[in-house]
Structures are given as C-alpha cells and as structure tokens.
Design an enzyme around this catalytic site. Sequence first.
Site, PDB file in Angstrom:
ATOM      1  N   ARG A 195      -9.901 -11.260  -3.748  1.00 25.60           N
ATOM      2  CA  ARG A 195      -9.896  -9.806  -3.964  1.00 25.60           C
ATOM      3  C   ARG A 195     -10.257  -9.433  -5.407  1.00 25.60           C
ATOM      4  O   ARG A 195     -10.374  -8.257  -5.739  1.00 25.60           O
ATOM      5  CB  ARG A 195      -8.532  -9.221  -3.618  1.00 25.60           C
ATOM      6  CG  ARG A 195      -8.187  -9.328  -2.145  1.00 25.60           C
ATOM      7  CD  ARG A 195      -6.900  -8.577  -1.842  1.00 25.60           C
ATOM      8  NE  ARG A 195      -6.360  -8.941  -0.557  1.00 25.60           N
ATOM      9  CZ  ARG A 195      -6.709  -8.390   0.605  1.00 25.60           C
ATOM     10  NH1 ARG A 195      -7.620  -7.432   0.632  1.00 25.60           N
ATOM     11  NH2 ARG A 195      -6.154  -8.790   1.728  1.00 25.60           N
ATOM     12  N   HIS A 226      -8.484   1.810  -5.671  1.00 24.61           N
ATOM     13  CA  HIS A 226      -7.697   0.864  -4.870  1.00 24.61           C
ATOM     14  C   HIS A 226      -6.225   1.200  -5.038  1.00 24.61           C
ATOM     15  O   HIS A 226      -5.760   1.428  -6.160  1.00 24.61           O
ATOM     16  CB  HIS A 226      -7.949  -0.580  -5.301  1.00 24.61           C
ATOM     17  CG  HIS A 226      -9.359  -0.998  -5.103  1.00 24.61           C
ATOM     18  ND1 HIS A 226      -9.873  -1.294  -3.860  1.00 24.61           N
ATOM     19  CD2 HIS A 226     -10.382  -1.125  -5.983  1.00 24.61           C
ATOM     20  CE1 HIS A 226     -11.153  -1.596  -3.989  1.00 24.61           C
ATOM     21  NE2 HIS A 226     -11.488  -1.491  -5.262  1.00 24.61           N
ATOM     22  N   LEU A 227      -5.502   1.227  -3.941  1.00 26.24           N
ATOM     23  CA  LEU A 227      -4.069   1.514  -3.979  1.00 26.24           C
ATOM     24  C   LEU A 227      -3.299   0.415  -4.693  1.00 26.24           C
ATOM     25  O   LEU A 227      -2.410   0.684  -5.497  1.00 26.24           O
ATOM     26  CB  LEU A 227      -3.534   1.686  -2.557  1.00 26.24           C
ATOM     27  CG  LEU A 227      -4.046   2.926  -1.827  1.00 26.24           C
ATOM     28  CD1 LEU A 227      -3.946   2.742  -0.326  1.00 26.24           C
ATOM     29  CD2 LEU A 227      -3.285   4.145  -2.281  1.00 26.24           C
ATOM     30  N   SER A 228      -3.623  -0.827  -4.375  1.00 29.21           N
ATOM     31  CA  SER A 228      -2.923  -1.963  -4.975  1.00 29.21           C
ATOM     32  C   SER A 228      -3.716  -2.478  -6.176  1.00 29.21           C
ATOM     33  O   SER A 228      -4.894  -2.163  -6.345  1.00 29.21           O
ATOM     34  CB  SER A 228      -2.743  -3.084  -3.947  1.00 29.21           C
ATOM     35  OG  SER A 228      -3.995  -3.639  -3.596  1.00 29.21           O
ATOM     36  N   ASP A 252     -25.888  -1.153  -2.515  1.00 32.09           N
ATOM     37  CA  ASP A 252     -27.271  -0.683  -2.496  1.00 32.09           C
ATOM     38  C   ASP A 252     -27.367   0.798  -2.144  1.00 32.09           C
ATOM     39  O   ASP A 252     -28.194   1.524  -2.701  1.00 32.09           O
ATOM     40  CB  ASP A 252     -28.103  -1.513  -1.522  1.00 32.09           C
ATOM     41  CG  ASP A 252     -28.369  -2.927  -2.025  1.00 32.09           C
ATOM     42  OD1 ASP A 252     -28.105  -3.210  -3.219  1.00 32.09           O
ATOM     43  OD2 ASP A 252     -28.831  -3.757  -1.215  1.00 32.09           O
ATOM     44  N   HIS A 301     -15.234  -6.422  -1.488  1.00 32.51           N
ATOM     45  CA  HIS A 301     -15.468  -7.833  -1.783  1.00 32.51           C
ATOM     46  C   HIS A 301     -16.603  -8.439  -0.964  1.00 32.51           C
ATOM     47  O   HIS A 301     -16.900  -9.623  -1.120  1.00 32.51           O
ATOM     48  CB  HIS A 301     -14.181  -8.623  -1.521  1.00 32.51           C
ATOM     49  CG  HIS A 301     -12.952  -7.867  -1.891  1.00 32.51           C
ATOM     50  ND1 HIS A 301     -12.616  -7.592  -3.201  1.00 32.51           N
ATOM     51  CD2 HIS A 301     -11.994  -7.276  -1.125  1.00 32.51           C
ATOM     52  CE1 HIS A 301     -11.495  -6.875  -3.215  1.00 32.51           C
ATOM     53  NE2 HIS A 301     -11.106  -6.671  -1.976  1.00 32.51           N
ATOM     54  N   TYR A 339       0.793  -1.227   0.000  1.00 31.01           N
ATOM     55  CA  TYR A 339       0.000   0.000   0.000  1.00 31.01           C
ATOM     56  C   TYR A 339       0.827   1.279   0.000  1.00 31.01           C
ATOM     57  O   TYR A 339       0.269   2.368  -0.083  1.00 31.01           O
ATOM     58  CB  TYR A 339      -0.945   0.001   1.212  1.00 31.01           C
ATOM     59  CG  TYR A 339      -1.855  -1.198   1.241  1.00 31.01           C
ATOM     60  CD1 TYR A 339      -2.835  -1.365   0.278  1.00 31.01           C
ATOM     61  CD2 TYR A 339      -1.728  -2.173   2.220  1.00 31.01           C
ATOM     62  CE1 TYR A 339      -3.674  -2.474   0.288  1.00 31.01           C
ATOM     63  CE2 TYR A 339      -2.557  -3.282   2.249  1.00 31.01           C
ATOM     64  CZ  TYR A 339      -3.520  -3.429   1.279  1.00 31.01           C
ATOM     65  OH  TYR A 339      -4.344  -4.525   1.293  1.00 31.01           O
ATOM     66  N   ASN A 342     -12.718   4.466  -1.849  1.00 26.64           N
ATOM     67  CA  ASN A 342     -11.852   3.304  -1.687  1.00 26.64           C
ATOM     68  C   ASN A 342     -12.541   2.456  -0.622  1.00 26.64           C
ATOM     69  O   ASN A 342     -12.373   2.693   0.570  1.00 26.64           O
ATOM     70  CB  ASN A 342     -10.443   3.689  -1.254  1.00 26.64           C
ATOM     71  CG  ASN A 342      -9.531   2.482  -1.154  1.00 26.64           C
ATOM     72  OD1 ASN A 342      -9.991   1.355  -1.045  1.00 26.64           O
ATOM     73  ND2 ASN A 342      -8.228   2.723  -1.185  1.00 26.64           N
TER      74      ASN A 342
END
Length: 150
Positions: free
Chosen positions: A114, A103-105, A90, A83, A26, A77
């Site tokens: 993931r 997402h950082l990664s 909703d 997941h 990260y 994020n």
Amino acid sequence: MSDKFHILLLNGPNLNLLGTREPEKYGYTTLAEIVSQLEIQAQGMDVALSHLQSNAEHALIDSIHQARGNTDFILINPAAFTHTSVALRDALLGVQIPFIEIHLSNVHAREPFRHHSYLSDIAVGVICGLGADGYNFALQAAVNRLSKSN
C-alpha cells in the site's frame, strides 16, 4: 447566483462499505455521511460538488473524461486502485484537471504493497491518515488553490 467552482469527488472500490468495513482502519462514518457533510461545506463556499463512487475502474475513468471542460478540481480517493491503476493515472494526466488524492487511513503505516501510489507524484497533494476529516481538508485546500489562481 451561480457556483464559483465545480469540484468532482470520486471514490473507488469498497468505499461504499464505509462504516462497516474494517472500522478500526477506516472509521464508523459512512460514505453517505462524508458526502453529505462535504455538500454542506461546499454549499457554504459557493462550490458545486458532484460525486461518484464506483467499484469499477472504467466508471471512474469515464467520469474523469466527462469532467474535462466543466470541472475545476478533482478530489479522489482511489482506494485499492491507488496501487494498481495506470489507467486512472493516464485519465487524470489526460484531462489535466488538478486533483488531491485522499486516503482515510495512513497508507504508509500499513502493508508494504500500500506504500506505492500511481497517482501521488502527479497530484497537487495527498491527504492520508486523517479519517473522514481528510475529505473536508481536501475540499478546503482545493477551494483555496482555485481562489488564488483566479
């Protein structure tokens, strides 16, 4: 002068530990540093940026609900909620505010669990794997999209 657009930045669970939690995945940039940089970027673009980080799913959902009627775009994020959270999905569908998932990664280069997102198919776009820069790119993309629609 009033702000042209209002953008909500949401960060999910464990992102308060950025900079020290698994930095090889990260990075070493803290969430405070990311938000500070985004605030500077937003100010230069005449954008009001509000931010919430929470480890609690209900707090993120409440913030999404409160955004209805006063927010033009959401940057989110969702972290591990990506997941697992039908409830976040909703909420985002319910308020009908366009959003970009960040997402950082690179989640697609990580563990198989993931690889699935409950949000990606309803997002305007997804930015992943670009580290902290992904937030800057997401803000720029949101403003570009809003500017074209106005």
